[in-house]
Design a protein around this motif. Sequence first.
Motif, PDB file in Angstrom:
ATOM      1  N   ARG A 131      77.331 -65.329  98.017  1.00  0.00           N
ATOM      2  CA  ARG A 131      76.526 -65.128  96.817  1.00  0.00           C
ATOM      3  C   ARG A 131      76.957 -66.066  95.694  1.00  0.00           C
ATOM      4  NH1 ARG A 131      72.888 -61.357  96.619  1.00  0.00           N
ATOM      5  NH2 ARG A 131      73.043 -59.662  98.132  1.00  0.00           N
ATOM      6  N   THR A 132      75.987 -66.519  94.944  1.00  0.00           N
ATOM      7  CA  THR A 132      76.281 -67.286  93.727  1.00  0.00           C
ATOM      8  C   THR A 132      76.338 -66.319  92.541  1.00  0.00           C
ATOM      9  OG1 THR A 132      73.911 -67.617  93.454  1.00  0.00           O
ATOM     10  CG2 THR A 132      75.152 -69.392  94.520  1.00  0.00           C
ATOM     11  N   PRO A 133      76.991 -66.698  91.452  1.00  0.00           N
ATOM     12  CA  PRO A 133      76.955 -65.840  90.266  1.00  0.00           C
ATOM     13  C   PRO A 133      75.524 -65.731  89.740  1.00  0.00           C
ATOM     14  CG  PRO A 133      78.028 -67.951  89.785  1.00  0.00           C
ATOM     15  CD  PRO A 133      77.800 -67.902  91.266  1.00  0.00           C
ATOM     16  N   LYS A 134      75.170 -64.573  89.212  1.00  0.00           N
ATOM     17  CA  LYS A 134      73.826 -64.356  88.671  1.00  0.00           C
ATOM     18  C   LYS A 134      73.728 -65.013  87.290  1.00  0.00           C
ATOM     19  CE  LYS A 134      70.740 -62.130  91.110  1.00  0.00           C
ATOM     20  NZ  LYS A 134      69.443 -62.790  91.321  1.00  0.00           N
ATOM     21  N   ILE A 135      72.991 -66.086  87.226  1.00  0.00           N
ATOM     22  CA  ILE A 135      72.879 -66.829  85.967  1.00  0.00           C
ATOM     23  C   ILE A 135      72.210 -65.982  84.891  1.00  0.00           C
ATOM     24  CG2 ILE A 135      71.807 -68.834  84.869  1.00  0.00           C
ATOM     25  CD1 ILE A 135      74.188 -69.541  86.642  1.00  0.00           C
ATOM     26  N   ILE A 136      71.173 -65.258  85.272  1.00  0.00           N
ATOM     27  CA  ILE A 136      70.435 -64.497  84.243  1.00  0.00           C
ATOM     28  C   ILE A 136      71.323 -63.434  83.593  1.00  0.00           C
ATOM     29  CG2 ILE A 136      69.422 -62.837  85.880  1.00  0.00           C
ATOM     30  CD1 ILE A 136      66.864 -62.976  84.109  1.00  0.00           C
ATOM     31  N   ALA A 137      72.305 -62.917  84.351  1.00  0.00           N
ATOM     32  CA  ALA A 137      73.202 -61.896  83.803  1.00  0.00           C
ATOM     33  C   ALA A 137      74.155 -62.481  82.766  1.00  0.00           C
ATOM     34  CB  ALA A 137      73.994 -61.250  84.939  1.00  0.00           C
ATOM     35  N   MET A 138      74.329 -63.804  82.788  1.00  0.00           N
ATOM     36  CA  MET A 138      75.269 -64.466  81.879  1.00  0.00           C
ATOM     37  C   MET A 138      74.722 -64.613  80.460  1.00  0.00           C
ATOM     38  SD  MET A 138      76.488 -68.403  82.316  1.00  0.00           S
ATOM     39  CE  MET A 138      74.944 -68.919  81.532  1.00  0.00           C
ATOM     40  N   PHE A 139      73.384 -64.724  80.357  1.00  0.00           N
ATOM     41  CA  PHE A 139      72.801 -65.055  79.050  1.00  0.00           C
ATOM     42  C   PHE A 139      73.152 -64.032  77.973  1.00  0.00           C
ATOM     43  CE2 PHE A 139      69.662 -67.497  81.707  1.00  0.00           C
ATOM     44  CZ  PHE A 139      69.997 -68.743  81.215  1.00  0.00           C
ATOM     45  N   ARG A 140      73.130 -62.739  78.332  1.00  0.00           N
ATOM     46  CA  ARG A 140      73.400 -61.690  77.328  1.00  0.00           C
ATOM     47  C   ARG A 140      74.842 -61.731  76.833  1.00  0.00           C
ATOM     48  NH1 ARG A 140      69.654 -61.649  74.798  1.00  0.00           N
ATOM     49  NH2 ARG A 140      67.742 -60.569  75.346  1.00  0.00           N
ATOM     50  N   ASP A 141      75.754 -62.241  77.692  1.00  0.00           N
ATOM     51  CA  ASP A 141      77.149 -62.382  77.276  1.00  0.00           C
ATOM     52  C   ASP A 141      77.326 -63.557  76.315  1.00  0.00           C
ATOM     53  OD1 ASP A 141      77.997 -60.315  78.845  1.00  0.00           O
ATOM     54  OD2 ASP A 141      78.457 -61.590  80.570  1.00  0.00           O
ATOM     55  N   VAL A 142      76.748 -64.680  76.659  1.00  0.00           N
ATOM     56  CA  VAL A 142      77.061 -65.893  75.883  1.00  0.00           C
ATOM     57  C   VAL A 142      76.062 -66.145  74.769  1.00  0.00           C
ATOM     58  CG1 VAL A 142      78.323 -66.957  77.799  1.00  0.00           C
ATOM     59  CG2 VAL A 142      75.879 -67.420  77.534  1.00  0.00           C
ATOM     60  N   SER A 143      74.910 -65.493  74.805  1.00  0.00           N
ATOM     61  CA  SER A 143      73.926 -65.721  73.745  1.00  0.00           C
ATOM     62  C   SER A 143      73.143 -64.436  73.483  1.00  0.00           C
ATOM     63  CB  SER A 143      72.992 -66.861  74.166  1.00  0.00           C
ATOM     64  OG  SER A 143      72.173 -67.253  73.081  1.00  0.00           O
TER      65      SER A 143
ATOM     66  N   ASP B 123      78.834 -59.580 101.752  1.00  0.00           N
ATOM     67  CA  ASP B 123      77.742 -60.206 101.022  1.00  0.00           C
ATOM     68  C   ASP B 123      77.347 -61.552 101.629  1.00  0.00           C
ATOM     69  OD1 ASP B 123      76.731 -58.594  99.109  1.00  0.00           O
ATOM     70  OD2 ASP B 123      78.144 -59.202  97.549  1.00  0.00           O
ATOM     71  N   ASP B 124      78.004 -61.888 102.727  1.00  0.00           N
ATOM     72  CA  ASP B 124      77.727 -63.200 103.311  1.00  0.00           C
ATOM     73  C   ASP B 124      76.410 -63.208 104.061  1.00  0.00           C
ATOM     74  OD1 ASP B 124      80.094 -64.111 102.348  1.00  0.00           O
ATOM     75  OD2 ASP B 124      81.176 -63.930 104.242  1.00  0.00           O
ATOM     76  N   LEU B 125      75.713 -64.304 103.938  1.00  0.00           N
ATOM     77  CA  LEU B 125      74.487 -64.523 104.687  1.00  0.00           C
ATOM     78  C   LEU B 125      74.795 -65.581 105.735  1.00  0.00           C
ATOM     79  CD1 LEU B 125      71.402 -63.657 104.161  1.00  0.00           C
ATOM     80  CD2 LEU B 125      71.170 -65.988 103.311  1.00  0.00           C
ATOM     81  N   LEU B 126      74.185 -65.474 106.903  1.00  0.00           N
ATOM     82  CA  LEU B 126      74.406 -66.470 107.946  1.00  0.00           C
ATOM     83  C   LEU B 126      73.103 -67.172 108.266  1.00  0.00           C
ATOM     84  CD1 LEU B 126      76.613 -64.836 110.716  1.00  0.00           C
ATOM     85  CD2 LEU B 126      77.265 -66.544 109.018  1.00  0.00           C
ATOM     86  N   LEU B 127      73.159 -68.504 108.278  1.00  0.00           N
ATOM     87  CA  LEU B 127      72.033 -69.269 108.798  1.00  0.00           C
ATOM     88  C   LEU B 127      72.449 -69.788 110.165  1.00  0.00           C
ATOM     89  CD1 LEU B 127      70.862 -71.452 105.776  1.00  0.00           C
ATOM     90  CD2 LEU B 127      70.254 -69.114 106.364  1.00  0.00           C
TER      91      LEU B 127
END
Lengths: 220, 220
Positions: A131-143, B123-127
């Motif tokens: 998983r990548t970090p959720k970018i949309i969740a970051m906005f409320r923290d930093v702005s 949380d890992d996805l496999l391709l």
Amino acid sequence: MNVLITAGGTTEKIDNVRSISNTSTGRLGCLIADDFSTNSSVEKIFYICGKAAARPESAKTEIIYVDSVASLENALRGLLSRVKVDIIIHSMAVSDYRVKAVTTVSDFGKTMLESGKISSNVDDLLLVMERTPKIIAMFRDVSPQSTLVGFKLLDNSPFETLIDRGFDVLTQNNCTFVLANDLTEISGERHVGYLIDRTKNFTKYETKQAIAEATVSATI
Amino acid sequence: MNVLITAGGTTEKIDNVRSISNTSTGRLGCLIADDFSTNSSVEKIFYICGKAAARPESAKTEIIYVDSVASLENALRGLLSRVKVDIIIHSMAVSDYRVKAVTTVSDFGKTMLESGKISSNVDDLLLVMERTPKIIAMFRDVSPQSTLVGFKLLDNSPFETLIDRGFDVLTQNNCTFVLANDLTEISGERHVGYLIDRTKNFTKYETKQAIAEATVSATI
């Protein structure tokens, strides 16, 4: 008034010649930028996009290119730490996963089982994604003071699910609005989108231009 | 005289919004097409490329867009069944793998083991990726009379390995020439390439333009 728009798609490298992309033209984000640029109260538009995205041409617009989710996060944190942004339109298609490891079925079996191999004669390659970090969740923290518009794209979903899932994104990330849309309702100039507000009321639009105009009037 | 050039990179879909691409600008293939187009003995150039590739503008050139390896194969078989092509320049970066299945670590474990799960909390996805058909191997079957130039791109390889691997591609696919190059020697206008012939002799070139001119003079 400063506006931040993310548009296009992210790209995660597999190796030096292969990558996984979220395919998004950025045309909607571009139209939104163009619409903001004609408004006299808008001073500057920061347009953060993937390299293949459509690009606005207004003189008010500064374009910042990113590729991976990590580079998007860095660009956003850097920008929002030095500039006060009043409105954030997060239309970019951000990858939910990035490549953690490239392996084979037999090696994967060994690693996971710590025992004999499942097969040694397989031509399959495995990409293990995390998983990548959720970018949309970051906005409320930093702005936290910004008006925030999130986007939710589904594929072939019932209408009620689309509105529910869009509203989930709104409540989970404390968005001001969420634009919910479905791939099956996007083709050529037709682009159906539902702009959902904090009371779960929504308005339906049927073209990119109509969505862009509504997004600007709702937030400015 | 008809020329066929493949250029750019292929794209394999993961789902309706995600895809795996081989990143290649197509700039070298484009220069080769432009060089062929200035030669009076060339009647027509068929330029088969990915949608993001650089495109030649000569009136002699017909551009055919492809995305996946399957669509590339279809386009090539269709074209070569109805047109006699004298020279084939296969510079496209073709994906060696395509997506066979998208799964998770826990589901993958179940499927492979037919027993208890490895983990249910991942949380890992496999391709799961499978091999694509080798496009370069097809040319000798469907167009045996053509002069054929193959390409071999390595990443940070010793010089001897690069020449050996390039020559392997030549012998395995009965190419007339192979252009061997290494990612670490390609940046901006600099592009080192070794044009290897059937006796394993080779000449070194240091720019895309030089490689393009050498490819045209060697094959026309």
